[in-house]
Design a protein around this motif. Structure first.
Motif, PDB file in Angstrom:
ATOM      1  N   ASN A  12       0.882  -1.172   0.000  1.00 13.22           N
ATOM      2  CA  ASN A  12       0.000   0.000   0.000  1.00 13.22           C
ATOM      3  C   ASN A  12       0.912   1.211   0.000  1.00 13.22           C
ATOM      4  OD1 ASN A  12      -2.378   1.490   0.108  1.00 13.22           O
ATOM      5  ND2 ASN A  12      -2.504   1.429   2.342  1.00 13.22           N
ATOM      6  N   THR A  22      -2.319  -3.518  -2.856  1.00 14.66           N
ATOM      7  CA  THR A  22      -2.484  -4.913  -3.284  1.00 14.66           C
ATOM      8  C   THR A  22      -2.830  -5.750  -2.069  1.00 14.66           C
ATOM      9  OG1 THR A  22      -0.893  -4.642  -5.073  1.00 14.66           O
ATOM     10  CG2 THR A  22      -1.386  -6.895  -4.426  1.00 14.66           C
ATOM     11  N   SER A  24      -4.089  -9.790  -0.675  1.00 18.40           N
ATOM     12  CA  SER A  24      -4.244 -11.208  -0.988  1.00 18.40           C
ATOM     13  C   SER A  24      -5.565 -11.649  -0.382  1.00 18.40           C
ATOM     14  CB  SER A  24      -3.066 -11.964  -0.377  1.00 18.40           C
ATOM     15  OG  SER A  24      -3.445 -13.285  -0.115  1.00 18.40           O
ATOM     16  N   ASP A  56      -5.803  -4.391 -11.049  1.00 10.66           N
ATOM     17  CA  ASP A  56      -5.109  -5.561 -11.588  1.00 10.66           C
ATOM     18  C   ASP A  56      -5.507  -6.797 -10.784  1.00 10.66           C
ATOM     19  OD1 ASP A  56      -3.475  -6.957 -13.293  1.00 10.66           O
ATOM     20  OD2 ASP A  56      -1.590  -6.317 -12.392  1.00 10.66           O
ATOM     21  N   ASN A  58      -3.948 -10.768 -10.085  1.00  9.74           N
ATOM     22  CA  ASN A  58      -2.903 -11.774 -10.288  1.00  9.74           C
ATOM     23  C   ASN A  58      -3.152 -12.917  -9.328  1.00  9.74           C
ATOM     24  OD1 ASN A  58      -0.905 -10.731 -12.262  1.00  9.74           O
ATOM     25  ND2 ASN A  58      -0.812  -9.020 -10.825  1.00  9.74           N
ATOM     26  N   ARG A  61      -4.408 -12.278  -5.837  1.00 17.06           N
ATOM     27  CA  ARG A  61      -4.079 -10.893  -5.456  1.00 17.06           C
ATOM     28  C   ARG A  61      -4.878  -9.879  -6.263  1.00 17.06           C
ATOM     29  NH1 ARG A  61       2.287 -10.854  -3.770  1.00 17.06           N
ATOM     30  NH2 ARG A  61       1.999 -12.526  -2.276  1.00 17.06           N
ATOM     31  N   SER A  63      -5.391  -5.721  -6.964  1.00 16.57           N
ATOM     32  CA  SER A  63      -4.771  -4.408  -6.782  1.00 16.57           C
ATOM     33  C   SER A  63      -5.749  -3.290  -7.118  1.00 16.57           C
ATOM     34  CB  SER A  63      -3.530  -4.263  -7.668  1.00 16.57           C
ATOM     35  OG  SER A  63      -2.558  -5.192  -7.303  1.00 16.57           O
TER      36      SER A  63
END
Ligand SMILES: Cc1cc2nc3c(=O)[nH]c(=O)nc-3n(C[C@H](O)[C@H](O)[C@H](O)COP(=O)(O)OP(=O)(O)OC[C@H]3O[C@@H](n4cnc5c(N)ncnc54)[C@H](O)[C@@H]3O)c2cc1C
Ligand code: FES
Length: 238
Positions: A12, A22, A24, A56, A58, A61, A63
């Motif tokens: 952050n 970001t 999790s 985003d 991933n 994760r 973001s």
């Protein structure tokens, strides 16, 4: 289906004039570009969750790229790695993923949802990013976007890139435009190309029940930004 996740903060940090968060969530989920999440602000004096578009995805994760504008985003910017956020989503419709050449126009923090959109569209994309001055971005932020597609930056004071308003530099050699930014910017998109815009309003429930987020369309209907949007056809709204 949207649900509540525990979002453990992985990063952050400031990036240009914005923050990159970001988390999790320990589960892989499917999110469409342009969808958003509501983050609970754990302060007694803030009741409504705050809305943030997906920047985003991933694996497990998620973001978000956000601008500090008031009490909620200030609180968020002060959360450290390891803090667990309460996150609700994904919400809303998201952008459609069309074939062909696309121009992705972002004004200020409106650039946030365009990054993941660019990643998903993959080919034939250009980002046109506008801000008041060059301090809005830093090299890391611009590099991220340039790794996904061609970028052109516009500043109102001419301190980086071309000078003026981002909408002055929209050209017509594209099959589709995707845009997010202040209402005045969106109203100024005057080209005859299919254009999808992402709108921001104050969000309450986030799933279509309270009607607290409605916008009036050009033909006098009321649409819920959180459920019918936040992505709309430009011509439906302006
Ligand atoms: C679907 C959606 C997606 C969004 N995605 C992002 C994003 O990816 N990144 C990002 O930085 N912001 C995004 N926003 C805007 C973000 O939700 C607001 O900036 C945030 O709620 C402000 O909270 P605050 O407590 O800090 O400000 P407040 O203390 O509530 O308000 C401070 C100032 O910001 C204005 N404001 C409050 N909410 C909004 C809003 N929704 N839009 C515009 N101005 C507002 C207020 O009028 C006031 O002037 C999104 C909003 C929506 C509806
Ligand atoms: S915020 Fe409740 S209907 Fe949109």
């Amino acid at each position: 289906m949207p649900k509540i996740y525990k979002g453990n903060i992985i990063e952050n940090k400031p990036i240009g004039g914005l923050f990159l968060l970001t988390v999790s969530i320990e589960e892989e989920i499917s999110v469409n570009p342009g969808q958003f999440f509501l983050i609970r602000i754990d302060r007694e004096d803030i009741v409504l969750r705050r809305a943030f578009s997906i920047f985003d995805v991933n694996g497990d994760r998620l973001s978000f790229l956000y601008r500090v504008v008031g009490r909620g985003t200030k609180w968020l910017s002060e959360r450290r790695v390891g803090y667990t956020l309460n996150i609700f989503g994904p919400l809303g419709n998201g952008f459609s993923l069309c074939q062909g050449k696309s121009l992705l126009v972002g004004g200020g923090s409106g650039m946030a949802p365009l990054y993941y959109l660019g990643k998903r569209l993959r080919e034939g994309i250009k980002f046109l990013l506008g801000a008041q001055t060059k301090d809005f971005w830093d090299d890391d932020l611009l590099l991220k976007y340039s790794n996904v597609g061609e970028i052109e930056v516009i500043t109102e004071d001419g301190s980086l890139g071309k000078k003026g308003l981002v909408t002055e530099y929209i050209d017509t050699g594209y099959d589709r435009i995707y845009a997010c930014g202040p209402v005045e910017m969106l109203k100024n998109i005057r080209v005859d190309i299919p254009t999808e815009i992402s709108l921001e309003t104050i969000i309450a429930c986030g799933f279509g029940a309270c009607r607290g987020c409605v916008v009036e369309t050009k033909n006098g209907e009321y649409k819920r930004v959180c459920k019918d949007g936040p992505v709309f056809d430009l011509k439906e709204i302006f």
